[in-house]
Design a protein around this motif. Structure first.
Motif, PDB file in Angstrom:
ATOM      1  N   ILE A  94      28.123  39.605  25.169  1.00 38.22           N
ATOM      2  CA  ILE A  94      28.088  38.257  25.727  1.00 38.22           C
ATOM      3  C   ILE A  94      26.686  37.938  26.235  1.00 38.22           C
ATOM      4  O   ILE A  94      26.091  38.702  26.977  1.00 38.22           O
ATOM      5  N   LEU A  95      26.178  36.784  25.831  1.00 35.25           N
ATOM      6  CA  LEU A  95      24.882  36.307  26.298  1.00 35.25           C
ATOM      7  C   LEU A  95      25.091  35.127  27.231  1.00 35.25           C
ATOM      8  O   LEU A  95      26.006  34.332  27.034  1.00 35.25           O
ATOM      9  N   ASN A  96      24.217  35.016  28.209  1.00 28.54           N
ATOM     10  CA  ASN A  96      24.290  33.905  29.156  1.00 28.54           C
ATOM     11  C   ASN A  96      23.487  32.698  28.682  1.00 28.54           C
ATOM     12  O   ASN A  96      22.950  31.963  29.490  1.00 28.54           O
ATOM     13  N   ARG A  97      23.389  32.531  27.406  1.00 32.84           N
ATOM     14  CA  ARG A  97      22.704  31.359  26.862  1.00 32.84           C
ATOM     15  C   ARG A  97      23.345  31.014  25.530  1.00 32.84           C
ATOM     16  O   ARG A  97      23.958  31.861  24.886  1.00 32.84           O
ATOM     17  N   ALA A  98      23.194  29.768  25.143  1.00 32.64           N
ATOM     18  CA  ALA A  98      23.770  29.329  23.872  1.00 32.64           C
ATOM     19  C   ALA A  98      22.790  29.636  22.749  1.00 32.64           C
ATOM     20  O   ALA A  98      21.619  29.297  22.836  1.00 32.64           O
ATOM     21  N   LEU A  99      23.282  30.300  21.724  1.00 29.92           N
ATOM     22  CA  LEU A  99      22.458  30.593  20.552  1.00 29.92           C
ATOM     23  C   LEU A  99      23.136  30.063  19.294  1.00 29.92           C
ATOM     24  O   LEU A  99      23.819  30.791  18.598  1.00 29.92           O
ATOM     25  N   PRO A 100      22.957  28.779  19.024  1.00 26.55           N
ATOM     26  CA  PRO A 100      23.464  28.285  17.745  1.00 26.55           C
ATOM     27  C   PRO A 100      22.697  28.964  16.613  1.00 26.55           C
ATOM     28  O   PRO A 100      21.538  29.350  16.777  1.00 26.55           O
ATOM     29  N   TYR A 101      23.344  29.119  15.501  1.00 23.16           N
ATOM     30  CA  TYR A 101      22.789  29.885  14.383  1.00 23.16           C
ATOM     31  C   TYR A 101      21.395  29.387  13.978  1.00 23.16           C
ATOM     32  O   TYR A 101      20.475  30.176  13.840  1.00 23.16           O
ATOM     33  N   GLU A 102      21.251  28.091  13.798  1.00 17.79           N
ATOM     34  CA  GLU A 102      19.975  27.539  13.327  1.00 17.79           C
ATOM     35  C   GLU A 102      18.866  27.747  14.361  1.00 17.79           C
ATOM     36  O   GLU A 102      17.719  28.013  14.009  1.00 17.79           O
ATOM     37  N   LYS A 103      19.215  27.623  15.657  1.00 16.51           N
ATOM     38  CA  LYS A 103      18.217  27.835  16.711  1.00 16.51           C
ATOM     39  C   LYS A 103      17.796  29.305  16.752  1.00 16.51           C
ATOM     40  O   LYS A 103      16.616  29.619  16.899  1.00 16.51           O
ATOM     41  N   LEU A 104      18.770  30.189  16.606  1.00 15.59           N
ATOM     42  CA  LEU A 104      18.480  31.628  16.590  1.00 15.59           C
ATOM     43  C   LEU A 104      17.534  31.955  15.434  1.00 15.59           C
ATOM     44  O   LEU A 104      16.528  32.648  15.601  1.00 15.59           O
ATOM     45  N   LYS A 105      17.857  31.423  14.269  1.00 13.80           N
ATOM     46  CA  LYS A 105      17.031  31.661  13.075  1.00 13.80           C
ATOM     47  C   LYS A 105      15.619  31.103  13.281  1.00 13.80           C
ATOM     48  O   LYS A 105      14.620  31.756  12.968  1.00 13.80           O
ATOM     49  N   ALA A 106      15.532  29.905  13.862  1.00 19.22           N
ATOM     50  CA  ALA A 106      14.226  29.278  14.096  1.00 19.22           C
ATOM     51  C   ALA A 106      13.396  30.104  15.080  1.00 19.22           C
ATOM     52  O   ALA A 106      12.189  30.265  14.890  1.00 19.22           O
ATOM     53  N   GLU A 107      14.037  30.634  16.130  1.00 15.02           N
ATOM     54  CA  GLU A 107      13.311  31.447  17.107  1.00 15.02           C
ATOM     55  C   GLU A 107      12.783  32.725  16.470  1.00 15.02           C
ATOM     56  O   GLU A 107      11.663  33.154  16.756  1.00 15.02           O
ATOM     57  N   ILE A 108      13.573  33.342  15.609  1.00 15.91           N
ATOM     58  CA  ILE A 108      13.130  34.563  14.926  1.00 15.91           C
ATOM     59  C   ILE A 108      11.930  34.243  14.039  1.00 15.91           C
ATOM     60  O   ILE A 108      10.916  34.946  14.068  1.00 15.91           O
TER      61      ILE A 108
END
Length: 193
Positions: free
Chosen positions: A120-134
């Motif tokens: 569990i993470l204390n932040r929202a990680l939508p798939y596209e945002k996660l991919k963009a951050e990587i």
């Protein structure tokens, strides 16, 4: 003459009463139809609100492939957090097959809570945002979970993966959107990195 006037008056009253009663009956029918239409609109709105307010805990509880994960959440008393918590949270829920090597029935409450917090993470990680951050960082993205460990994410061939402690890559499918975050199903247990 009085009798004729009385007869006409009586006939007039009978006819008028019948018309009044028919008008009242029609008004009642119209009111019921109007109330029914309002009720159906409010039911539709209520159903949309219920659909929109589906928390991560509800989505996970409804998924038969996540029954083991749900039991660990319940044992660790984290269902209330994911049910009522505003979040936003990101949850990586191992499917039942991932639990075959772990005897979670022997976990006490603290072990269950600690184990659950790994996912569990204390932040929202939508798939596209996660991919963009990587992609933006051009290296493995490290994100801290609720337990304090770090999860490693990488992008490979256009897909996002969690890198396990043993170096295994677990492909993330698109998440289920909940009212308080995102739920990703994974097919293996991710150890502490």
């Amino acid at each position: 003459m009085k009798q004729i006037i009385l007869i006409f008056t009586a006939l007039f009253l009978v006819v008028s009463c019948g018309k009044i009663k028919e008008k009242q009956r029609q008004n009642m029918i119209d009111e019921v139809k109007f109330e029914d239409s309002l009720l159906s609109v409010s039911n539709t709105k209520r159903m949309k609100a219920i659909t929109k307010s589906r928390s991560i805990a509800i989505i996970a509880a409804e998924d038969i492939k996540l029954s083991s994960f749900n039991r660990v959440l319940q044992n660790g008393d984290l269902v209330a957090t994911l049910l009522k918590g505003r979040g936003p949270y990101t949850v990586f829920a191992p499917e039942d097959e991932a639990f075959e090597t772990i005897n979670y029935d022997e976990f006490d409450e603290n072990e269950s809570a600690g184990f659950s917090k790994l996912f569990i993470l204390n932040r929202a990680l939508p798939y596209e945002k996660l991919k963009a951050e990587i992609l933006e960082n051009r290296h493995q993205l490290l994100v801290e979970n609720m337990e304090g460990s770090r999860l490693k994410f990488i992008e490979k061939d256009g897909d996002v993966y969690i890198k396990s402690a043993s170096g295994e890559l677990l492909k993330l499918a698109k998440p289920a959107k909940a009212s308080n975050g995102f739920l990703y199903k994974i097919n293996r247990i991710v150890g502490r990195n």
